[in-house]
Design a protein around this motif. Structure first.
Motif, PDB file in Angstrom:
ATOM      1  N   VAL A  90       0.841  -1.192   0.000  1.00 22.26           N
ATOM      2  CA  VAL A  90       0.000   0.000   0.000  1.00 22.26           C
ATOM      3  C   VAL A  90       0.878   1.245   0.000  1.00 22.26           C
ATOM      4  CG1 VAL A  90      -1.946  -1.124   1.154  1.00 22.26           C
ATOM      5  CG2 VAL A  90      -0.182   0.007   2.524  1.00 22.26           C
ATOM      6  N   MET A  91       0.253   2.388  -0.258  1.00 20.49           N
ATOM      7  CA  MET A  91       0.946   3.677  -0.238  1.00 20.49           C
ATOM      8  C   MET A  91       0.207   4.583   0.736  1.00 20.49           C
ATOM      9  SD  MET A  91       3.386   5.623  -1.196  1.00 20.49           S
ATOM     10  CE  MET A  91       4.108   4.740  -2.546  1.00 20.49           C
ATOM     11  N   PRO A  92       0.789   4.784   1.935  1.00 16.78           N
ATOM     12  CA  PRO A  92       0.114   5.630   2.920  1.00 16.78           C
ATOM     13  C   PRO A  92       0.274   7.113   2.623  1.00 16.78           C
ATOM     14  CG  PRO A  92       2.162   4.815   3.811  1.00 16.78           C
ATOM     15  CD  PRO A  92       2.005   4.192   2.446  1.00 16.78           C
ATOM     16  N   SER A  93      -0.676   7.897   3.133  1.00 19.47           N
ATOM     17  CA  SER A  93      -0.597   9.359   3.044  1.00 19.47           C
ATOM     18  C   SER A  93       0.259   9.885   4.193  1.00 19.47           C
ATOM     19  CB  SER A  93      -1.999   9.958   3.110  1.00 19.47           C
ATOM     20  OG  SER A  93      -2.742   9.589   1.974  1.00 19.47           O
ATOM     21  N   ALA A  94       0.329  11.196   4.299  1.00 21.13           N
ATOM     22  CA  ALA A  94       1.179  11.837   5.301  1.00 21.13           C
ATOM     23  C   ALA A  94       0.721  11.560   6.731  1.00 21.13           C
ATOM     24  CB  ALA A  94       1.246  13.339   5.052  1.00 21.13           C
ATOM     25  N   VAL A  95      -0.587  11.482   6.968  1.00 17.31           N
ATOM     26  CA  VAL A  95      -1.105  11.228   8.308  1.00 17.31           C
ATOM     27  C   VAL A  95      -1.416   9.735   8.403  1.00 17.31           C
ATOM     28  CG1 VAL A  95      -2.894  11.789   9.990  1.00 17.31           C
ATOM     29  CG2 VAL A  95      -2.089  13.546   8.392  1.00 17.31           C
ATOM     30  N   GLN A  96      -0.810   9.077   9.405  1.00 18.99           N
ATOM     31  CA  GLN A  96      -0.990   7.637   9.542  1.00 18.99           C
ATOM     32  C   GLN A  96      -1.650   7.298  10.875  1.00 18.99           C
ATOM     33  OE1 GLN A  96       2.282   5.097   8.526  1.00 18.99           O
ATOM     34  NE2 GLN A  96       3.270   6.674   7.326  1.00 18.99           N
ATOM     35  N   ALA A  97      -2.253   6.128  10.917  1.00 19.88           N
ATOM     36  CA  ALA A  97      -2.809   5.620  12.165  1.00 19.88           C
ATOM     37  C   ALA A  97      -1.658   5.244  13.092  1.00 19.88           C
ATOM     38  CB  ALA A  97      -3.668   4.387  11.888  1.00 19.88           C
ATOM     39  N   ARG A  98      -1.911   5.370  14.386  1.00 22.69           N
ATOM     40  CA  ARG A  98      -0.933   4.917  15.377  1.00 22.69           C
ATOM     41  C   ARG A  98      -1.115   3.405  15.565  1.00 22.69           C
ATOM     42  NH1 ARG A  98      -3.050   9.774  17.493  1.00 22.69           N
ATOM     43  NH2 ARG A  98      -1.504  11.436  17.570  1.00 22.69           N
ATOM     44  N   PRO A  99      -0.036   2.691  15.912  1.00 19.79           N
ATOM     45  CA  PRO A  99      -0.205   1.257  16.178  1.00 19.79           C
ATOM     46  C   PRO A  99      -1.290   1.021  17.231  1.00 19.79           C
ATOM     47  CG  PRO A  99       2.119   1.790  16.015  1.00 19.79           C
ATOM     48  CD  PRO A  99       1.373   3.107  15.997  1.00 19.79           C
ATOM     49  N   GLY A 100      -2.118   0.020  17.005  1.00 15.91           N
ATOM     50  CA  GLY A 100      -3.194  -0.311  17.922  1.00 15.91           C
ATOM     51  C   GLY A 100      -4.276  -1.107  17.221  1.00 15.91           C
ATOM     52  N   VAL A 101      -5.320  -1.414  17.959  1.00 10.59           N
ATOM     53  CA  VAL A 101      -6.445  -2.186  17.430  1.00 10.59           C
ATOM     54  C   VAL A 101      -7.623  -1.244  17.226  1.00 10.59           C
ATOM     55  CG1 VAL A 101      -8.008  -4.122  17.836  1.00 10.59           C
ATOM     56  CG2 VAL A 101      -5.636  -4.247  18.629  1.00 10.59           C
ATOM     57  N   TYR A 102      -8.180  -1.284  16.041  1.00 14.48           N
ATOM     58  CA  TYR A 102      -9.303  -0.430  15.660  1.00 14.48           C
ATOM     59  C   TYR A 102     -10.413  -1.313  15.111  1.00 14.48           C
ATOM     60  CZ  TYR A 102      -5.565   3.085  15.747  1.00 14.48           C
ATOM     61  OH  TYR A 102      -4.513   3.881  16.125  1.00 14.48           O
ATOM     62  N   GLN A 103     -11.519  -0.669  14.731  1.00 12.59           N
ATOM     63  CA  GLN A 103     -12.602  -1.342  14.025  1.00 12.59           C
ATOM     64  C   GLN A 103     -13.013  -0.470  12.850  1.00 12.59           C
ATOM     65  OE1 GLN A 103     -15.782  -1.984  16.846  1.00 12.59           O
ATOM     66  NE2 GLN A 103     -15.080  -4.075  17.224  1.00 12.59           N
ATOM     67  N   VAL A 104     -13.467  -1.117  11.789  1.00  9.98           N
ATOM     68  CA  VAL A 104     -14.004  -0.364  10.659  1.00  9.98           C
ATOM     69  C   VAL A 104     -15.227   0.397  11.169  1.00  9.98           C
ATOM     70  CG1 VAL A 104     -15.071  -0.521   8.380  1.00  9.98           C
ATOM     71  CG2 VAL A 104     -13.145  -2.027   8.964  1.00  9.98           C
ATOM     72  N   THR A 105     -15.199   1.727  10.963  1.00  8.35           N
ATOM     73  CA  THR A 105     -16.289   2.572  11.475  1.00  8.35           C
ATOM     74  C   THR A 105     -17.253   3.028  10.387  1.00  8.35           C
ATOM     75  OG1 THR A 105     -14.859   4.508  11.254  1.00  8.35           O
ATOM     76  CG2 THR A 105     -14.927   3.434  13.410  1.00  8.35           C
ATOM     77  N   SER A 106     -16.758   3.192   9.163  1.00  6.83           N
ATOM     78  CA  SER A 106     -17.641   3.616   8.076  1.00  6.83           C
ATOM     79  C   SER A 106     -17.024   3.253   6.738  1.00  6.83           C
ATOM     80  CB  SER A 106     -17.916   5.123   8.139  1.00  6.83           C
ATOM     81  OG  SER A 106     -16.741   5.848   7.861  1.00  6.83           O
ATOM     82  N   ARG A 107     -17.863   3.262   5.712  1.00  8.21           N
ATOM     83  CA  ARG A 107     -17.419   2.915   4.357  1.00  8.21           C
ATOM     84  C   ARG A 107     -18.128   3.814   3.361  1.00  8.21           C
ATOM     85  NH1 ARG A 107     -16.968  -3.054   3.234  1.00  8.21           N
ATOM     86  NH2 ARG A 107     -18.926  -2.766   2.159  1.00  8.21           N
ATOM     87  N   SER A 108     -17.458   4.100   2.251  1.00  8.21           N
ATOM     88  CA  SER A 108     -18.064   4.875   1.158  1.00  8.21           C
ATOM     89  C   SER A 108     -17.665   4.224  -0.157  1.00  8.21           C
ATOM     90  CB  SER A 108     -17.572   6.323   1.170  1.00  8.21           C
ATOM     91  OG  SER A 108     -17.945   6.967   2.355  1.00  8.21           O
ATOM     92  N   GLY A 109     -18.641   4.078  -1.040  1.00  5.06           N
ATOM     93  CA  GLY A 109     -18.382   3.440  -2.335  1.00  5.06           C
ATOM     94  C   GLY A 109     -17.481   4.265  -3.230  1.00  5.06           C
TER      95      GLY A 109
END
Length: 179
Positions: A90-109
């Motif tokens: 993958v190619m991440p953007s400038a702002v990244q998630a911090r290490p940890g456990v998350y859940q999918v919160t929303s989706r857009s087509g």
């Protein structure tokens, strides 16, 4: 004929002498023979198996989940039996998630990304400094390096990989972010 044979034997002898005279001192040293009861490396040491670069990171949780390795810039889709069903870069953007456990919160087509690029299969799972972090694919299939000056949190992937994430990562599915 005897003279030719004698000349050939003399030439071979001379070349053998030259070769032996140029051998490094330690090359001819006797080496201990390995016994069948102990490994050649000595002691009980066994060669370490090489790490499979495509293997799911060991500290990424259990069960059905998306694993995102920041350092490797790689994502794994892992089924309920802890088996990777797909992995990709993958190619991440400038702002990244911090290490940890998350859940999918929303989706857009289909939407326009914060960088102005039309994207599809957006799967959001975190925020960092009020910037939404999510997986997506550019509709034109590009995975260019993002503009580092933009406060964007997209993790871009190919369209095929984006489709796989879209199918796999419904709302509530775990996303484990590792270093």
């Amino acid at each position: 004929m005897a003279a030719l044979t004698a000349a050939a034997v003399a030439a071979v002898g001379f070349l053998a002498y030259q070769a032996s005279a140029n051998v490094p001192d330690d090359l001819g040293a006797a080496k201990p023979k390995a016994s069948s009861s102990s490994p050649a490396t000595g002691g009980n040491a066994r060669p370490k198996p090489k790490k499979d670069p495509l293997a799911v990171p060991s500290a990424s949780g259990t069960g059905m989940r998306v694993v995102y390795a920041l350092g490797d810039r790689r994502v794994w889709l892992v089924d309920a039996g802890n088996k990777s069903t797909r992995t990709f870069k993958v190619m991440p953007s400038a702002v990244q998630a911090r290490p940890g456990v998350y859940q999918v919160t929303s989706r857009s087509g289909r939407v326009t990304g914060s960088d102005g690029v039309p994207i599809e299969h957006v799967v959001r799972f975190a925020t960092n400094n009020d910037v939404a972090i999510g997986f997506s694919a550019a509709q034109d299939g590009s995975m260019e390096s993002p503009d580092p000056t933009l406060k964007a949190g997209g993790v871009r992937m190919s369209r095929a990989d984006g489709n796989a994430v879209w199918t796999f990562a419904t709302v509530g599915v775990k996303v484990n972010v590792v270093s």
